[in-house]
Structures are given as structure tokens and as C-alpha cells.
Design a protein around this motif. Structure first.
Motif, PDB file in Angstrom:
ATOM      1  N   GLY A 172      28.769  83.540  65.969  1.00  0.00           N
ATOM      2  CA  GLY A 172      29.320  84.675  66.689  1.00  0.00           C
ATOM      3  C   GLY A 172      30.632  85.160  66.120  1.00  0.00           C
ATOM      4  N   TRP A 173      30.825  84.931  64.808  1.00  0.00           N
ATOM      5  CA  TRP A 173      32.093  85.318  64.174  1.00  0.00           C
ATOM      6  C   TRP A 173      32.247  86.837  64.177  1.00  0.00           C
ATOM      7  N   ALA A 174      33.398  87.314  64.597  1.00  0.00           N
ATOM      8  CA  ALA A 174      33.587  88.755  64.787  1.00  0.00           C
ATOM      9  C   ALA A 174      33.818  89.511  63.495  1.00  0.00           C
ATOM     10  N   GLY A 175      34.296  88.854  62.473  1.00  0.00           N
ATOM     11  CA  GLY A 175      34.568  89.542  61.212  1.00  0.00           C
ATOM     12  C   GLY A 175      36.064  89.645  60.964  1.00  0.00           C
ATOM     13  N   PRO A 176      36.484  90.353  59.929  1.00  0.00           N
ATOM     14  CA  PRO A 176      35.648  91.154  59.037  1.00  0.00           C
ATOM     15  C   PRO A 176      34.870  90.301  58.029  1.00  0.00           C
ATOM     16  N   VAL A 177      33.661  90.773  57.708  1.00  0.00           N
ATOM     17  CA  VAL A 177      32.806  90.096  56.739  1.00  0.00           C
ATOM     18  C   VAL A 177      32.441  91.087  55.633  1.00  0.00           C
ATOM     19  N   VAL A 178      32.552  90.634  54.398  1.00  0.00           N
ATOM     20  CA  VAL A 178      32.094  91.382  53.231  1.00  0.00           C
ATOM     21  C   VAL A 178      30.927  90.601  52.642  1.00  0.00           C
ATOM     22  N   THR A 179      29.779  91.240  52.465  1.00  0.00           N
ATOM     23  CA  THR A 179      28.602  90.559  51.927  1.00  0.00           C
ATOM     24  C   THR A 179      28.282  91.102  50.543  1.00  0.00           C
ATOM     25  N   CYS A 180      28.107  90.189  49.584  1.00  0.00           N
ATOM     26  CA  CYS A 180      27.815  90.551  48.196  1.00  0.00           C
ATOM     27  C   CYS A 180      26.308  90.501  47.963  1.00  0.00           C
ATOM     28  N   LEU A 181      25.743  91.593  47.515  1.00  0.00           N
ATOM     29  CA  LEU A 181      24.305  91.718  47.319  1.00  0.00           C
ATOM     30  C   LEU A 181      23.995  91.731  45.828  1.00  0.00           C
ATOM     31  N   HIS A 182      23.056  90.892  45.405  1.00  0.00           N
ATOM     32  CA  HIS A 182      22.793  90.723  43.976  1.00  0.00           C
ATOM     33  C   HIS A 182      21.323  90.864  43.604  1.00  0.00           C
ATOM     34  N   ARG A 183      20.532  91.522  44.471  1.00  0.00           N
ATOM     35  CA  ARG A 183      19.124  91.728  44.131  1.00  0.00           C
ATOM     36  C   ARG A 183      18.727  93.146  44.496  1.00  0.00           C
ATOM     37  N   SER A 184      17.519  93.516  44.098  1.00  0.00           N
ATOM     38  CA  SER A 184      17.027  94.855  44.403  1.00  0.00           C
ATOM     39  C   SER A 184      15.741  94.807  45.214  1.00  0.00           C
ATOM     40  N   ASP A 185      15.528  93.686  45.937  1.00  0.00           N
ATOM     41  CA  ASP A 185      14.325  93.559  46.767  1.00  0.00           C
ATOM     42  C   ASP A 185      14.683  92.940  48.118  1.00  0.00           C
ATOM     43  N   PRO A 186      15.385  93.680  48.982  1.00  0.00           N
ATOM     44  CA  PRO A 186      15.815  93.111  50.260  1.00  0.00           C
ATOM     45  C   PRO A 186      14.686  92.619  51.138  1.00  0.00           C
ATOM     46  N   GLU A 187      13.487  93.166  50.967  1.00  0.00           N
ATOM     47  CA  GLU A 187      12.363  92.777  51.829  1.00  0.00           C
ATOM     48  C   GLU A 187      11.720  91.463  51.391  1.00  0.00           C
ATOM     49  N   ASN A 188      12.164  90.893  50.279  1.00  0.00           N
ATOM     50  CA  ASN A 188      11.471  89.764  49.671  1.00  0.00           C
ATOM     51  C   ASN A 188      12.323  88.499  49.665  1.00  0.00           C
ATOM     52  N   GLN A 189      13.108  88.287  50.739  1.00  0.00           N
ATOM     53  CA  GLN A 189      14.012  87.138  50.754  1.00  0.00           C
ATOM     54  C   GLN A 189      13.994  86.408  52.094  1.00  0.00           C
ATOM     55  N   GLY A 190      12.814  86.194  52.607  1.00  0.00           N
ATOM     56  CA  GLY A 190      12.689  85.448  53.848  1.00  0.00           C
ATOM     57  C   GLY A 190      13.388  86.155  55.001  1.00  0.00           C
ATOM     58  N   SER A 191      14.180  85.399  55.759  1.00  0.00           N
ATOM     59  CA  SER A 191      14.844  85.943  56.948  1.00  0.00           C
ATOM     60  C   SER A 191      16.187  86.596  56.633  1.00  0.00           C
ATOM     61  N   ALA A 192      16.553  86.663  55.352  1.00  0.00           N
ATOM     62  CA  ALA A 192      17.886  87.148  54.992  1.00  0.00           C
ATOM     63  C   ALA A 192      18.127  88.577  55.457  1.00  0.00           C
ATOM     64  N   LEU A 193      17.131  89.434  55.319  1.00  0.00           N
ATOM     65  CA  LEU A 193      17.304  90.830  55.717  1.00  0.00           C
ATOM     66  C   LEU A 193      17.514  90.936  57.227  1.00  0.00           C
ATOM     67  N   THR A 194      16.795  90.122  57.984  1.00  0.00           N
ATOM     68  CA  THR A 194      16.967  90.107  59.440  1.00  0.00           C
ATOM     69  C   THR A 194      18.391  89.700  59.809  1.00  0.00           C
ATOM     70  N   GLU A 195      18.907  88.675  59.126  1.00  0.00           N
ATOM     71  CA  GLU A 195      20.270  88.219  59.402  1.00  0.00           C
ATOM     72  C   GLU A 195      21.293  89.303  59.046  1.00  0.00           C
ATOM     73  N   LEU A 196      21.060  89.993  57.939  1.00  0.00           N
ATOM     74  CA  LEU A 196      21.981  91.057  57.540  1.00  0.00           C
ATOM     75  C   LEU A 196      21.970  92.189  58.567  1.00  0.00           C
ATOM     76  N   ARG A 197      20.793  92.576  59.007  1.00  0.00           N
ATOM     77  CA  ARG A 197      20.722  93.638  60.009  1.00  0.00           C
ATOM     78  C   ARG A 197      21.433  93.237  61.296  1.00  0.00           C
ATOM     79  N   ALA A 198      21.272  91.976  61.680  1.00  0.00           N
ATOM     80  CA  ALA A 198      21.930  91.508  62.901  1.00  0.00           C
ATOM     81  C   ALA A 198      23.447  91.532  62.756  1.00  0.00           C
ATOM     82  N   ALA A 199      23.944  91.120  61.600  1.00  0.00           N
ATOM     83  CA  ALA A 199      25.391  91.096  61.373  1.00  0.00           C
ATOM     84  C   ALA A 199      25.965  92.507  61.350  1.00  0.00           C
ATOM     85  N   VAL A 200      25.237  93.442  60.737  1.00  0.00           N
ATOM     86  CA  VAL A 200      25.697  94.838  60.696  1.00  0.00           C
ATOM     87  C   VAL A 200      25.656  95.439  62.102  1.00  0.00           C
ATOM     88  N   ALA A 201      24.587  95.188  62.839  1.00  0.00           N
ATOM     89  CA  ALA A 201      24.468  95.733  64.193  1.00  0.00           C
ATOM     90  C   ALA A 201      25.568  95.216  65.110  1.00  0.00           C
TER      91      ALA A 201
END
Length: 401
Positions: free
Chosen positions: A122-151
């Protein structure tokens, strides 16, 4: 220094890969220049690419510690539980993260996978996330976690190492206001043509001075398409009887049964001209010894570090058209279709056109140096902390490179 901010970087673990090498270079370049960096690794040890990798044996860990950057691990994982999708964090682990994060001002995550820790805490931030691929849909639950953190409003910036990364995450629904492209850069003092290193490495593997050499630097992973590389290598070696192939990276050893099976399929299992070097801490020597640096990936890549490092050492880049490879290779090497015959032919063409490409390789040094990369990372971290430009220290870069 009138003011410094604390920055905590979160890693899944210290397994070998270009993203961790790049992030280590960024931290070493910024630490003590207006920012005080720390690293928290979720796993102390990991098992990936058929290799058990200990944090304290890792070159990135050792470089961070040598730079004065504290590195700790949240859990002492072993081969059975080192995967990125391990069980939920305990209260004790969440408390340790909270303590580390509270001691800092900004949390930076290397890729989106560590956001599962940020979200569960439940960390409030600020958070900077470094992205190093071009296939966000192909990394297990990572995309779900990113969407949750952004939301939840935790993420203030997403650093994309390539235009292809930004395009892919924009298409996945993330706003342009969060997406910032900071192209990969490397230390020019380390990655440069070196005829002495070239001679030493070739001598070590009994490769004649004039023999054509193709280098392949990658971990053993489906994204890297090792079977395609070996199929092309079989054709190339058949056409060039004096040529050699160098393969380095995690899993590129005879201990990897999957790699041995790939070698058998292509008839290269017993070849004395295919050198399996495993993980190496001197990729600059490998690239200096090579004439061509090859990439055969067919998905997922963003701005492959091996191509940049290789071309800065004088090796001609030959790559499949994935991620930002076209921009990296443009005028300096060749793009090729993901076909074994086409790849082998492209390696031969690159060798034939070596004198044509050499001036462009030398001219690329300024573009791919790390000065602008370090400045951009530093500025974005400062903005994440909410500081105005007038309060930022002016000296955030190393003198050269």
C-alpha cells in the motif's frame, strides 16, 4: 552538496540481463551526485535460464557495493521459490520494505514485476517504474500490477528505454503523460574498439586473427530465439570454413540440456567453432573480438544493449526487426528477416561491407554514450520528488562516458 534525496530501487533479483546491467550503470553514475541510492532485491538468489544465480556472485551486485550503494535482500530464495510469481509477502517482509522505502524519497522499480510488493504494502509513492520490453501483455501478472499501481496514483513516471516500449504501453492504455523515453546509453570508456582485447580473446579460444567471428550475447530465453540463431550459425559456418561463433550469457553452457538439444538439432553439438562461454563480466572483450554482433529475437525486445555495446566496440550489428533495432542498426549494420538462411546471408553481407560500415560505427559513439541518459534519469527522479529545477544540483554526471 546542499541537498540530496534518497532513492530506493526495487529488483526481483540479481539474475543476469541487460536491464539490470543498465540500471546498475545508472545508479553508479548518479549515486553521490545529488542522490543517495539504495537497492532492495526481493530475492537473494534466483534460478533462471538453467542456472542458480547468487546475488553476491553477481557482477552488478559487486559494482553497486563498490560504488557505495547499500544492497539488501528481502527473502533468501533458492531454486524452488525464486520465481517472480512467488507467494504473497509476509507481514515481516512488508515491514522491511516499508522501513527501506520510508528512509528514501523516491522508489524506483526495475521493470513492473516488483510493483506487486509496492501494491501489497500500500505504498503511496512516488514510484518511478523502468520499462525495458515491448510486449506488456506477455509478462504474467506484471501488467495487472502496473495498472493497479497507476490506478492508485502511486506511479508518477514510466521510463521507457525505447520508442517501441512507449508505443506498446500506450497501446496497452497508459497515458502519454506518464510515459517518458530515455534511450539506453553505455560507458564509452569501457565499450570501444580494442585491438589488444581482440587479440587476447581470439588467442584464448584458438581463433585465427583473420577468421570471421559472430558474437551472440543473450541469456537462454525463448525471447532470444536461440534455436533460430543456431540454425543460422550452422548455415554460416558451412559457408565460411574458417569462421567461429561466440555465445555468452546465462544458460550458454553445456550444463544447459535445452541448449545441448538445440545444438544437436542443428548438427553443431561437437563443433570446435562454436564457443559456449556462459556468463561473462567482460562483454567488451567479446565484442572487440567479433566482426558481427547478432540478435535473432522475434518479440519482446526494446533497445537491446548487446547491439549498442557491440557496435561501439566495432562489431557490425545484424538484427531482426523487433523493438527499436531498426533505429539502432540504421546505416551501421543490417536488418534481416527471422529466417536462418536470410540471417546467415546477412552476416556474410556485413563482413563483405565492413569497410563501409566502420565510419558509421565510430560516428555513433556520441549518440550512444550515457551522458544524456544519466542526465535524463536524474531529472526525472528529481521531478518525481517534487523539486523545482532551481533546487537541483547542477553536477549529476561523471566527467566522461
Amino acid at each position: 552538496m546542499s541537498h540530496e534525496i534518497g532513492v530506493l530501487s526495487l529488483y526481483e533479483g540479481f539474475f543476469r540481463g541487460g536491464a539490470r546491467i543498465l540500471h546498475t550503470d545508472v545508479l553508479a553514475g548518479l549515486h553521490g551526485r545529488g542522490q543517495r541510492h539504495r537497492v532492495l532485491s526481493i530475492h537473494e538468489n534466483v534460478y533462471r535460464e538453467a542456472t542458480f544465480q547468487r546475488m553476491r556472485d553477481d557482477a552488478c551486485y559487486q559494482r553497486l557495493v563498490a560504488a557505495g550503494i547499500p544492497v539488501t535482500a528481502l527473502r533468501g530464495a533458492g531454486p524452488a521459490d525464486a520465481g517472480p510469481e512467488s507467494a504473497r509477502f509476509t507481514d515481516h517482509e512488508l515491514s522491511l520494505f516499508q522501513r527501506e522505502a520510508t528512509a528514501s524519497r523516491v522508489v524506483v522499480t526495475l521493470k513492473e514485476q516488483p510493483l506487486r510488493l509496492v501494491n501489497q504494502a500500500g505504498w503511496a509513492g512516488p514510484v518511478v517504474t523502468c520499462l525495458h520490453r515491448s510486449d506488456p501483455e506477455n509478462q504474467g501478472s506484471a501488467l495487472t500490477e502496473l495498472r493497479a499501481a497507476v490506478a492508485a496514483g502511486r506511479v508518477t513516471a514510466l521510463i521507457c528505454c525505447a520508442d517501441a516500449t512507449k508505443s506498446a504501453y500506450r497501446a496497452a492504455g497508459f497515458p502519454d503523460s506518464l510515459l517518458h523515453v530515455i534511450p539506453n546509453g553505455v560507458d564509452l570508456r569501457r565499450f570501444r574498439p580494442d585491438r589488444f582485447a581482440r587479440a587476447r580473446l581470439r588467442r584464448a579460444f584458438a581463433i585465427p586473427h583473420e577468421a570471421p567471428v559472430v558474437a551472440f550475447a543473450a541469456r537462454y530465453d525463448g525471447m532470444k530465439n536461440v534455436p533460430l540463431f543456431l540454425a543460422a550459425a550452422a548455415r554460416f559456418l558451412a559457408q565460411r570454413p574458417t569462421a567461429h561463433v561466440l555465445m555468452c550469457g546465462t544458460g550458454m553452457t553445456r550444463d544447459n540440456e535445452k541448449l545441448l538439444a538445440d545444438l544437436r538439432v542443428t548438427g553443431l553439438e561437437g563443433s570446435s567453432r562454436v564457443h559456449l562461454l556462459g556468463p561473462r563480466d567482460d562483454p567488451q572483450a567479446l565484442f572487440a573480438a567479433a566482426d558481427v554482433v547478432a540478435l535473432t529475437s522475434t518479440f519482446g525486445e526494446a533497445a537491446p544493449l548487446c547491439l549498442i555495446e557491440g557496435l561501439l566496440c566495432g562489431a557490425i550489428p545484424v538484427a531482426t526487426d523487433v523493438g527499436d533495432c531498426a533505429a539502432i542498426v540504421a546505416g551501421r549494420g543490417l536488418l534481416t528477416a527471422p529466417d536462418a538462411d536470410a540471417i546467415a546471408a546477412a552476416w556474410c553481407e556485413a563482413l563483405a561491407r565492413r569497410t563501409e560500415f566502420t565510419p558509421a560505427l565510430l560516428a555513433a559513439r556520441e549518440q550512444f554514450g550515457r551522458r544524456r541518459m544519466l542526465a535524463a534519469y536524474a531529472a526525472l527522479i528529481w521531478r518525481a520528488d517534487g523539486h523545482s529545477a532551481r533546487r537541483r544540483p547542477s553536477r549529476v554526471l561523471e566527467p566522461v562516458g
